[in-house]
Design a protein around this motif. Structure first.
Motif, PDB file in Angstrom:
ATOM      1  N   THR A 199       0.834  -1.204   0.000  1.00 13.94           N
ATOM      2  CA  THR A 199       0.000   0.000   0.000  1.00 13.94           C
ATOM      3  C   THR A 199       0.866   1.252   0.000  1.00 13.94           C
ATOM      4  OG1 THR A 199      -1.702  -1.195   1.219  1.00 13.94           O
ATOM      5  CG2 THR A 199      -1.847   1.209   1.207  1.00 13.94           C
ATOM      6  N   TYR A 200       1.894   1.242   0.828  1.00 15.05           N
ATOM      7  CA  TYR A 200       2.813   2.376   0.860  1.00 15.05           C
ATOM      8  C   TYR A 200       3.511   2.539  -0.491  1.00 15.05           C
ATOM      9  CZ  TYR A 200       7.049   5.002   1.709  1.00 15.05           C
ATOM     10  OH  TYR A 200       8.070   5.908   1.617  1.00 15.05           O
ATOM     11  N   GLY A 201       3.927   1.423  -1.098  1.00 10.74           N
ATOM     12  CA  GLY A 201       4.604   1.487  -2.389  1.00 10.74           C
ATOM     13  C   GLY A 201       3.722   2.074  -3.470  1.00 10.74           C
ATOM     14  N   LEU A 202       2.440   1.729  -3.463  1.00  9.80           N
ATOM     15  CA  LEU A 202       1.525   2.297  -4.441  1.00  9.80           C
ATOM     16  C   LEU A 202       1.435   3.815  -4.288  1.00  9.80           C
ATOM     17  CD1 LEU A 202      -1.381  -0.320  -4.425  1.00  9.80           C
ATOM     18  CD2 LEU A 202       0.039   0.301  -6.378  1.00  9.80           C
ATOM     19  N   LEU A 203       1.407   4.279  -3.062  1.00  6.30           N
ATOM     20  CA  LEU A 203       1.306   5.719  -2.827  1.00  6.30           C
ATOM     21  C   LEU A 203       2.550   6.452  -3.306  1.00  6.30           C
ATOM     22  CD1 LEU A 203      -0.350   5.827   0.717  1.00  6.30           C
ATOM     23  CD2 LEU A 203      -1.415   6.337  -1.475  1.00  6.30           C
TER      24      LEU A 203
ATOM     25  N   ALA B 297      20.241   6.487  -6.731  1.00  5.75           N
ATOM     26  CA  ALA B 297      20.836   5.260  -6.198  1.00  5.75           C
ATOM     27  C   ALA B 297      20.722   5.176  -4.686  1.00  5.75           C
ATOM     28  CB  ALA B 297      22.306   5.173  -6.611  1.00  5.75           C
ATOM     29  N   VAL B 298      20.459   6.324  -4.034  1.00  3.06           N
ATOM     30  CA  VAL B 298      20.323   6.320  -2.569  1.00  3.06           C
ATOM     31  C   VAL B 298      19.153   5.444  -2.143  1.00  3.06           C
ATOM     32  CG1 VAL B 298      19.817   7.771  -0.567  1.00  3.06           C
ATOM     33  CG2 VAL B 298      21.390   8.579  -2.332  1.00  3.06           C
ATOM     34  N   ILE B 299      18.125   5.355  -2.973  1.00  2.23           N
ATOM     35  CA  ILE B 299      16.934   4.581  -2.607  1.00  2.23           C
ATOM     36  C   ILE B 299      17.250   3.096  -2.505  1.00  2.23           C
ATOM     37  CG2 ILE B 299      14.541   4.066  -3.264  1.00  2.23           C
ATOM     38  CD1 ILE B 299      14.458   6.657  -4.783  1.00  2.23           C
ATOM     39  N   LEU B 300      18.284   2.642  -3.235  1.00  4.65           N
ATOM     40  CA  LEU B 300      18.616   1.221  -3.204  1.00  4.65           C
ATOM     41  C   LEU B 300      19.061   0.760  -1.816  1.00  4.65           C
ATOM     42  CD1 LEU B 300      20.540   0.802  -6.577  1.00  4.65           C
ATOM     43  CD2 LEU B 300      18.412  -0.335  -5.946  1.00  4.65           C
TER      44      LEU B 300
ATOM     45  N   ALA C  20      13.806   7.614   0.232  1.00  2.00           N
ATOM     46  CA  ALA C  20      14.693   6.764   1.029  1.00  2.00           C
ATOM     47  C   ALA C  20      14.414   6.938   2.521  1.00  2.00           C
ATOM     48  CB  ALA C  20      16.148   7.097   0.716  1.00  2.00           C
ATOM     49  N   PHE C  21      14.224   8.192   2.940  1.00  4.05           N
ATOM     50  CA  PHE C  21      13.945   8.459   4.350  1.00  4.05           C
ATOM     51  C   PHE C  21      12.616   7.822   4.767  1.00  4.05           C
ATOM     52  CE2 PHE C  21      12.153  11.226   7.689  1.00  4.05           C
ATOM     53  CZ  PHE C  21      13.136  11.070   8.647  1.00  4.05           C
ATOM     54  N   SER C  22      11.602   7.896   3.892  1.00  4.58           N
ATOM     55  CA  SER C  22      10.302   7.307   4.202  1.00  4.58           C
ATOM     56  C   SER C  22      10.401   5.794   4.339  1.00  4.58           C
ATOM     57  CB  SER C  22       9.299   7.667   3.108  1.00  4.58           C
ATOM     58  OG  SER C  22       9.148   9.067   3.011  1.00  4.58           O
ATOM     59  N   ILE C  23      11.222   5.167   3.471  1.00  3.96           N
ATOM     60  CA  ILE C  23      11.408   3.714   3.549  1.00  3.96           C
ATOM     61  C   ILE C  23      12.037   3.327   4.882  1.00  3.96           C
ATOM     62  CG2 ILE C  23      12.670   1.764   2.569  1.00  3.96           C
ATOM     63  CD1 ILE C  23      12.345   3.100  -0.165  1.00  3.96           C
ATOM     64  N   VAL C  24      13.057   4.099   5.303  1.00  3.35           N
ATOM     65  CA  VAL C  24      13.714   3.816   6.584  1.00  3.35           C
ATOM     66  C   VAL C  24      12.732   3.977   7.736  1.00  3.35           C
ATOM     67  CG1 VAL C  24      15.494   4.593   8.176  1.00  3.35           C
ATOM     68  CG2 VAL C  24      16.007   4.425   5.734  1.00  3.35           C
ATOM     69  N   ILE C  25      11.946   5.044   7.708  1.00  5.71           N
ATOM     70  CA  ILE C  25      10.962   5.279   8.775  1.00  5.71           C
ATOM     71  C   ILE C  25       9.938   4.148   8.818  1.00  5.71           C
ATOM     72  CG2 ILE C  25       9.090   6.772   9.543  1.00  5.71           C
ATOM     73  CD1 ILE C  25      11.847   7.832  10.179  1.00  5.71           C
ATOM     74  N   LEU C  26       9.487   3.699   7.641  1.00 11.04           N
ATOM     75  CA  LEU C  26       8.514   2.618   7.586  1.00 11.04           C
ATOM     76  C   LEU C  26       9.076   1.348   8.203  1.00 11.04           C
ATOM     77  CD1 LEU C  26       5.702   1.732   6.555  1.00 11.04           C
ATOM     78  CD2 LEU C  26       6.835   1.013   4.438  1.00 11.04           C
ATOM     79  N   GLN C  27      10.333   1.038   7.891  1.00 13.54           N
ATOM     80  CA  GLN C  27      10.959  -0.155   8.466  1.00 13.54           C
ATOM     81  C   GLN C  27      11.133  -0.019   9.975  1.00 13.54           C
ATOM     82  OE1 GLN C  27      14.549  -0.799   6.244  1.00 13.54           O
ATOM     83  NE2 GLN C  27      13.470  -1.080   4.303  1.00 13.54           N
TER      84      GLN C  27
END
Length: 437
Positions: free
Chosen positions: A35-39, A108-111, A173-180
């Motif tokens: 769901t987060y990825g779709l957004l 590349a930071v998102i990787l 990238a920051f949002s991915i880290v926060i989600l994890q």
């Protein structure tokens, strides 16, 4: 992102616990991430559409399509397949975007944070290869981009990449880290709650078991005393009347009754010890005197079975409750005498083990414990491989010894890896004259 977490949290907490996860259903976790990825991919679709370049728009569409396909396939294919689809498309899309966007766009930071997703999605016990592979994939793609970034055509120039794409990449990238982090914080909380619930249930079950053991053992004592007493009367009358065979039969009944009564008494003792009803008074205790008292208790039995019992001299003193220490030693010595067999050897040795600790080691030359989980020997009523043998016992000696040692800040353990025989030790804090208090 917090909106997504709150939307899914109720369903997440209500899911069935996965046996090898941290207490949260993997399906719930996976579809929170989807769901987060779709957004976030919707935002990238809009951004790339305004760039006017078809290539970046197609790459963003690839990532969005992976999440959309995973959502559509929910319930139709395995969860493992769903997770593989969106993880692969996300990693490939980010890699391609890093190749066609100027390095100033920081794509590349998102990787880097993508390497953390597999740890929340896969089971280390069942899907170890996939876990390692999917966690390593973004790192491999980042290295590949770093070595080949100059070979791809740059579709998004430096000015546009630095002013628009770079902030979006850092935010992603920051949002991915926060989600994890939110996932692991929630998983830790749920796991702690489940542990506390299991602890309370275990304590309640233990109290109920202890009460049952105490009650049933108490109810068995009176009829057993009657059986033993009546068997004794029959034995004596038969012996006086010259009926040798009937006298022997009655003697066997009385002997079996005494053995069963001993098991009942030990069961009641275990229930009392497990309930920690008796107070503990720690005082300086001479180890040699405690060992001597215990061995004297079993001297007649050892002589009758021609068992050689030895003990080494020691001047060690421990901080212990004398009655508890004697009884804990007695439980282990009794086990050693029972299992070493007629004509065996039992020895008691005392050593200083570590800093301020005294270890009392009881050894015998019996069959030993064999290869097994040592904690199993301390489970109540567990007799290991002896359960089908002829040696009588309820399997309570070592559990009682362990409980009594632990209430005196001590430990009980088993020496593993012996070629023959058994070694059980009790370790207690040593008492010295200048100890504080």
């Amino acid at each position: 992102m917090s909106f997504v977490i709150s939307d899914e949290k109720r369903a997440l907490e209500g899911r069935q616990v996965d046996g090898d996860n941290t207490g949260i259903g993997r399906a719930g976790i996976s579809f929170i991430f989807i769901t987060y990825g779709l957004l976030i991919c919707s935002g990238w679709l809009v951004l790339t559409a305004f760039s006017g370049e078809l290539g970046p728009f197609g790459i963003a569409a690839l990532a969005f399509g992976g999440f959309a396909l995973a959502r559509l396939l929910k319930g139709r294919v395995s969860l493992l397949c769903v997770n593989m689809i969106w993880l692969l498309t996300t990693n490939i899309a980010v890699f391609l975007a890093a190749c066609v966007v100027h390095p100033a766009g920081l794509m590349a930071v998102i990787l880097v944070p993508l390497a953390g997703f597999p740890f929340a999605l896969f089971s280390p016990s069942r899907e170890r290869v996939l876990l390692i592979g999917m966690a390593a994939l973004p790192v491999v793609l980042w290295l590949l981009w770093f070595g080949m970034r100059d070979r791809f055509p740059v579709l998004i120039p430096e000015d546009l990449a630095g002013s628009i794409y770079a902030p979006a990449a850092v935010l992603s990238a920051f949002s991915i880290v926060i989600l994890q982090l939110l996932y692991y914080a929630n998983a830790t909380e749920v796991y702690a709650v489940s542990l506390e619930k299991a602890r309370r249930e275990s304590e309640q079950s233990s109290r109920a078991k202890t009460a049952f053991l105490a009650g049933i053992s108490h109810e068995m004592r009176t009829p057993l005393h009657t059986v033993i007493g009546m068997a004794g009367l029959i034995r004596d009358e038969a012996r006086d009347g010259g009926d040798t065979q009937q006298s022997e039969y009655a003697a066997h009944i009385a002997e079996a009754g005494q053995a069963l009564l001993g098991t009942v008494e030990k069961t009641m003792h275990f229930a009392d010890v497990a309930a920690r009803r008796a107070p503990v008074n720690l005082t300086p205790v001479s180890v040699s005197q405690s060992v001597a008292r215990v061995l004297e208790r079993y001297r007649a039995e050892a002589e009758d079975r021609k068992i050689t019992v030895t003990s080494g001299a020691t001047d060690a003193r421990v901080l212990a409750d004398p009655a508890l220490l004697d009884d804990a030693l007695a439980q282990i010595v009794e086990n050693a005498l029972r299992y070493c067999g007629k004509g065996g050897v039992v020895s008691v040795d005392v050593t200083r083990h570590g800093f301020g600790r005294v270890r009392i080691i009881i050894s015998d030359n019996g069959p030993g414990f064999g290869a097994f989980d040592s904690d199993l020997a301390f489970a109540p009523f567990e007799r290991l491989d002896h359960a089908a043998g002829t040696t009588f016992g309820a399997g309570l000696g070592l559990p009682i010894a362990r409980i009594k040692a632990e209430v005196m800040a001590g430990r009980v353990g088993i020496a593993l890896g012996l070629a023959k025989g058994a070694q059980v030790w009790i370790e207690l804090p040593e008492f010295v004259e200048d100890m504080p208090g």
